[in-house]
Each structure stands twice: as structure tokens, then as C-alpha cells.
Design a protein around this motif. Structure first.
Motif, mmCIF file in Angstrom:
data_model
loop_
_atom_site.group_PDB
_atom_site.id
_atom_site.type_symbol
_atom_site.label_atom_id
_atom_site.label_comp_id
_atom_site.label_asym_id
_atom_site.label_seq_id
_atom_site.Cartn_x
_atom_site.Cartn_y
_atom_site.Cartn_z
ATOM 1 N N ASN A 1 6.959 -7.675 -6.718
ATOM 2 C CA ASN A 1 7.054 -6.760 -7.871
ATOM 3 C C ASN A 1 7.990 -5.591 -7.633
ATOM 4 O OD1 ASN A 1 5.147 -8.344 -9.187
ATOM 5 N ND2 ASN A 1 3.415 -7.134 -8.427
ATOM 6 N N LEU A 2 8.520 -5.467 -6.428
ATOM 7 C CA LEU A 2 9.429 -4.363 -6.127
ATOM 8 C C LEU A 2 10.826 -4.659 -6.659
ATOM 9 C CD1 LEU A 2 8.373 -3.488 -2.460
ATOM 10 C CD2 LEU A 2 7.509 -2.556 -4.608
ATOM 11 N N LEU A 3 11.602 -3.599 -6.846
ATOM 12 C CA LEU A 3 12.950 -3.746 -7.411
ATOM 13 C C LEU A 3 13.956 -4.087 -6.314
ATOM 14 C CD1 LEU A 3 12.889 -0.714 -9.878
ATOM 15 C CD2 LEU A 3 12.467 -3.125 -10.371
ATOM 16 N N CYS A 4 13.745 -5.233 -5.657
ATOM 17 C CA CYS A 4 14.645 -5.707 -4.612
ATOM 18 C C CYS A 4 14.491 -7.221 -4.520
ATOM 19 C CB CYS A 4 14.340 -5.039 -3.264
ATOM 20 S SG CYS A 4 12.662 -5.363 -2.667
ATOM 21 N N SER A 5 15.453 -7.885 -3.906
ATOM 22 C CA SER A 5 15.391 -9.344 -3.810
ATOM 23 C C SER A 5 14.608 -9.813 -2.583
ATOM 24 C CB SER A 5 16.807 -9.928 -3.771
ATOM 25 O OG SER A 5 17.513 -9.442 -2.648
ATOM 26 N N LYS A 6 14.666 -9.038 -1.489
ATOM 27 C CA LYS A 6 13.984 -9.422 -0.253
ATOM 28 C C LYS A 6 13.305 -8.202 0.362
ATOM 29 C CE LYS A 6 15.699 -13.703 -0.170
ATOM 30 N NZ LYS A 6 14.857 -14.920 -0.275
ATOM 31 N N ILE A 7 12.254 -8.455 1.143
ATOM 32 C CA ILE A 7 11.603 -7.406 1.939
ATOM 33 C C ILE A 7 11.594 -7.874 3.388
ATOM 34 C CG2 ILE A 7 9.539 -6.013 2.344
ATOM 35 C CD1 ILE A 7 8.699 -6.622 -0.529
ATOM 36 N N ILE A 8 12.100 -7.034 4.285
ATOM 37 C CA ILE A 8 12.054 -7.328 5.719
ATOM 38 C C ILE A 8 10.912 -6.516 6.320
ATOM 39 C CG2 ILE A 8 13.299 -7.179 7.909
ATOM 40 C CD1 ILE A 8 15.886 -7.567 6.369
ATOM 41 N N HIS A 9 9.907 -7.208 6.859
ATOM 42 C CA HIS A 9 8.718 -6.556 7.417
ATOM 43 C C HIS A 9 8.876 -6.437 8.924
ATOM 44 C CE1 HIS A 9 6.501 -7.376 3.569
ATOM 45 N NE2 HIS A 9 7.330 -8.419 3.556
ATOM 46 N N LEU A 10 8.854 -5.218 9.429
ATOM 47 C CA LEU A 10 9.047 -4.973 10.854
ATOM 48 C C LEU A 10 7.712 -4.982 11.589
ATOM 49 C CD1 LEU A 10 11.654 -2.061 10.700
ATOM 50 C CD2 LEU A 10 12.086 -4.460 11.246
ATOM 51 N N ILE A 11 7.731 -5.534 12.796
ATOM 52 C CA ILE A 11 6.583 -5.466 13.693
ATOM 53 C C ILE A 11 6.784 -4.225 14.561
ATOM 54 C CG2 ILE A 11 5.176 -6.703 15.358
ATOM 55 C CD1 ILE A 11 5.587 -8.120 12.618
ATOM 56 N N THR A 12 5.989 -3.187 14.318
ATOM 57 C CA THR A 12 6.224 -1.884 14.944
ATOM 58 C C THR A 12 6.140 -1.953 16.465
ATOM 59 O OG1 THR A 12 5.262 -0.812 13.013
ATOM 60 C CG2 THR A 12 5.501 0.524 14.997
ATOM 61 N N ASP A 13 7.191 -1.435 17.130
ATOM 62 C CA ASP A 13 7.156 -1.326 18.588
ATOM 63 C C ASP A 13 7.706 0.012 19.076
ATOM 64 O OD1 ASP A 13 9.844 -1.512 18.103
ATOM 65 O OD2 ASP A 13 10.157 -3.365 19.218
ATOM 66 N N ASN A 14 7.908 0.942 18.120
ATOM 67 C CA ASN A 14 8.406 2.295 18.409
ATOM 68 C C ASN A 14 9.840 2.328 18.924
ATOM 69 O OD1 ASN A 14 6.000 3.358 17.565
ATOM 70 N ND2 ASN A 14 5.164 3.678 19.616
ATOM 71 N N GLN A 15 10.528 1.174 18.938
ATOM 72 C CA GLN A 15 11.939 1.137 19.325
ATOM 73 C C GLN A 15 12.766 1.189 18.032
ATOM 74 O OE1 GLN A 15 12.873 1.261 22.563
ATOM 75 N NE2 GLN A 15 10.667 1.387 22.993
ATOM 76 N N VAL A 16 12.839 2.385 17.451
ATOM 77 C CA VAL A 16 13.397 2.535 16.101
ATOM 78 C C VAL A 16 14.858 2.107 16.039
ATOM 79 C CG1 VAL A 16 13.925 4.179 14.260
ATOM 80 C CG2 VAL A 16 11.766 4.356 15.528
ATOM 81 N N LYS A 17 15.656 2.564 16.981
ATOM 82 C CA LYS A 17 17.080 2.244 16.962
ATOM 83 C C LYS A 17 17.305 0.738 17.036
ATOM 84 C CE LYS A 17 21.441 2.983 19.435
ATOM 85 N NZ LYS A 17 22.100 3.664 20.578
ATOM 86 N N SER A 18 16.572 0.074 17.924
ATOM 87 C CA SER A 18 16.713 -1.365 18.093
ATOM 88 C C SER A 18 16.310 -2.106 16.824
ATOM 89 C CB SER A 18 15.862 -1.845 19.273
ATOM 90 O OG SER A 18 15.868 -3.248 19.359
ATOM 91 N N GLN A 19 15.230 -1.656 16.194
ATOM 92 C CA GLN A 19 14.757 -2.329 14.984
ATOM 93 C C GLN A 19 15.749 -2.165 13.831
ATOM 94 O OE1 GLN A 19 10.686 -0.660 14.634
ATOM 95 N NE2 GLN A 19 9.989 -2.756 14.963
ATOM 96 N N VAL A 20 16.270 -0.950 13.658
ATOM 97 C CA VAL A 20 17.246 -0.721 12.589
ATOM 98 C C VAL A 20 18.492 -1.567 12.817
ATOM 99 C CG1 VAL A 20 18.783 0.996 11.533
ATOM 100 C CG2 VAL A 20 16.411 1.590 12.053
#
Length: 345
Positions: free
Chosen positions: A30-49
Motif C-alpha cells: 500500500n506504500l507509494l513505491c514499487s519495492k521495499i528492501i527490508h534490512l536485517i539490523t546489524d548496526n553496520q549502517v554504512k555497509s547496509q546503505v
């Protein structure tokens, strides 16, 4: 997840345990986007981005929007998150192989975090003056969309046809001819004037503003140069003094108009992160208004106005802010929604 709907929740349950590279991808629901990427949190923000950006480029997505990753339940400081997220974006934008991803947005819902992200961007802008201009302009293009190539905008001299005037001086002696020549040159120089206007907003001049400058140069006795390579960019106006003064006033008004527009867009962007106005489309789903109309509707509601005129699909509508109904000139109505976005999501 609640806003995305049950379809997305079911996909997440289906792919649970199958994630690769620390994330899974589902439909937008229902969100205004075509895809959602769900991250598995590991506190490595730079690597995840970084992983998400490369995934978007590989899948040829044109835009991506991030929340302030890790500032919620993970408890990371917004300053640390800002530095790591922007580090990842900077490294990504420096890669010449990037072809598809054009816009990167970081959506901040908590206003107290905006200062940390702004300071992080300013820190990069001022860190290395010898290389900043080249990559920071690219960096900004990803956050606010790509503009026309800066190489074509660095130095522009608007074409002007100059009609030459020839003086033939005759006299009793060379001395008297030289004196008259000197007198004529002094008269010409007294009438000549040059004015330079410097402002960051000049870098955002587009075809509309260039056309106005060309018209001014054609009608007035002036020559106009646009120096976008300088920091801040400049417009140099030279010619007959009275025309230079009048053209300078018009250019300053153009610059102020662009700055006012940018300020309005910035306010509208911030407000759209907090509240979103929508109208019911032809297929029954609700469609978000553009950000400026969104801000106008919200301001009208806060001012307790009864009605506001808006445009929907190139048609004029009058919105009743009490009933949230929009009526066009033929009496057809559309239902509106006002959705307040939850803090921290």
C-alpha cells in the motif's frame, strides 16, 4: 509494516530466513513505491546503505529513499548514523559505473535529527576544497535529482550582435586629431559600467531564466556573462550604465524568486515527511498530492479556512476542508484523505 499491508507482511514471512546480503526485497504493498528492501539490523549502517545502493543500481531502480537507519530501537546516535549513511552515499556517487540510480533520499521524521544530517553534509562540503566541487555537485544531484551537465553550464556568454560605429576624424594637425580621439574615448568610457551579481542560486538557472537574460541583452545595451564555474556563481553585466542598472535589478529579482522557490520546496519536502494529503483516483486508490499542494492544503487547514482551490489531473477543484470533498467545475467530486505519518517510522 502496518501501512504497507498484509501482502508485504505475508511476503516477509515467506522469505524469512532466505535473506542474502542482509536484506530481503518485497513488493511495495500500500506504500507509494514499487519495492521495499527490508534490512536485517546489524548496526553496520554504512555497509547496509552501500549494499542497498548497489542493489538498486543492479536492478536499475531510478530512486531510493532511506529512513535514518538505526536511530530507533537500535539506539544509535543520529550524528553517527548521518556520518555513516553519507559516507556510503559519497563513495557510491564517486563510482563512474553508476548509470541507473538518479535520486537518493534520506527521510527524517524527527526534526531534532535534521541538524546532525545537515552538519554532516556541510562537513563534507568544506573538507577538501581541491576536490569538493567535482564530487559534491554529483552528491547533490543524487539527493535532489540530476540536473543538466555542469560542464555545459560553467561559463556562458550570451550571444549578442554588436553594431560597430566608425569615427573618421579630420583636423588641422595630428595633435588636434589625437585630442578629439581622446575626448571621444573618455565620453564612451564614462557611459560604460559593469556590475557583478554573485549568488549560489545562479547555478539553478535553467532554460527559462537563460531565455529571459537573452531577451534583456537583446533589448538593452548590455552584454551578459554567466560564470557558473566560480564559487559562488556569478552573472556579469556590462554596457551602458543606465541599462546595466535596470538589467541588474531584474536579474536580482530572478535570483530572489529562485531562492524563494527553493525555500518553499524545502518547507514542502519537510512537511510531506510529517503529513500527506491524498485524493481518490479513478481506480479507487488514493494518490498523494504534489508536495507544494500538500503544503497549501495543510496550511489552509491549520488556518481554519473553509475552502481551497487546487489542481487535480489538470482540472480545477474546490476543496471543502471540513468534509474533505473536492468538487470540479462540472460538479464531480473526489474524496480526500489527510494522513499523519507516525513518528520514527
Amino acid at each position: 509494516m502496518d501501512a504497507a499491508g498484509s501482502q508485504v507482511a505475508n511476503e516477509c514471512a515467506q522469505y524469512a530466513g532466505q535473506y542474502q546480503n542482509g536484506f530481503i526485497t518485497t513488493q511495495g504493498g500500500n506504500l507509494l513505491c514499487s519495492k521495499i528492501i527490508h534490512l536485517i539490523t546489524d548496526n553496520q549502517v554504512k555497509s547496509q546503505v552501500s549494499k542497498v545502493l548497489h542493489e538498486c543500481e543492479q536492478r536499475m531502480y531510478k530512486s531510493v529513499a532511506f529512513p535514518a537507519i538505526g536511530t530507533g530501537q537500535a539506539g544509535l546516535s543520529s550524528a553517527k548514523v548521518a556520518d555513516e549513511m553519507l559516507d556510503a552515499v559519497v563513495e557510491f556517487t564517486r563510482q563512474k559505473s553508476v548509470q541507473h540510480l538518479q535520486t537518493i533520499k534520506i527521510v527524517i521524521f524527527q526534526t531534532n535529527m535534521l541538524a546532525d544530517f545537515y552538519e554532516s553534509m556541510k562537513k563534507r562540503e568544506n573538507s577538501d576544497s581541491s576536490t569538493t566541487e567535482s564530487w559534491f555537485s554529483t552528491f547533490k544531484s543524487f539527493f535532489w535529482g540530476r540536473n543538466q551537465s555542469s560542464e555545459k553550464k560553467k561559463f556562458v556568454i550570451l550571444e549578442k550582435k554588436v553594431n560597430l560605429v566608425t569615427f573618421q576624424i579630420c583636423g588641422e594637425s595630428q595633435e588636434k586629431v589625437d585630442a578629439v580621439e581622446s575626448w571621444i574615448k573618455d565620453l564612451i568610457l564614462k557611459e560604460q559600467f559593469e556590475n557583478t551579481i554573485s549568488d549560489e542560486a545562479i547555478a539553478n538557472f535553467d532554460g527559462t531564466q537563460i531565455a529571459i537574460l537573452e531577451d534583456l541583452q537583446r533589448r538593452k545595451q548590455v552584454t551578459i556573462e554567466i560564470l557558473n564555474k566560480l564559487s559562488p556563481p556569478q552573472i556579469k553585466i556590462s554596457g551602458i550604465s543606465r541599462d546595466v542598472c535596470s538589467v541588474s535589478l531584474e536579474v536580482q529579482e530572478m535570483v530572489q524568486q529562485i531562492k524563494s522557490t527553493e525555500e518553499e520546496l524545502s518547507k514542502a519536502e519537510l512537511l510531506s515527511n510529517l503529513v500527506e494529503w491524498r485524493y481518490r483516483g479513478s481506480n479507487g486508490t488514493f494518490v498523494a498530492f504534489d508536495k507544494l499542494t500538500n503544503m497549501q492544503l495543510e496550511h489552509a487547514k491549520r488556518a481554519k479556512k473553509l475552502h481551497l482551490d487546487v489542481r487535480i489531473k489538470k482540472r480545477n477543484y474546490r476543496v471543502n476542508l471540513k468534509t474533505l470533498k473536492a468538487t470540479d467545475d462540472q460538479g464531480k467530486t473526489r474524496t480526500l484523505q489527510r494522513v499523519t505519518k507516525d513518528e520514527g517510522k
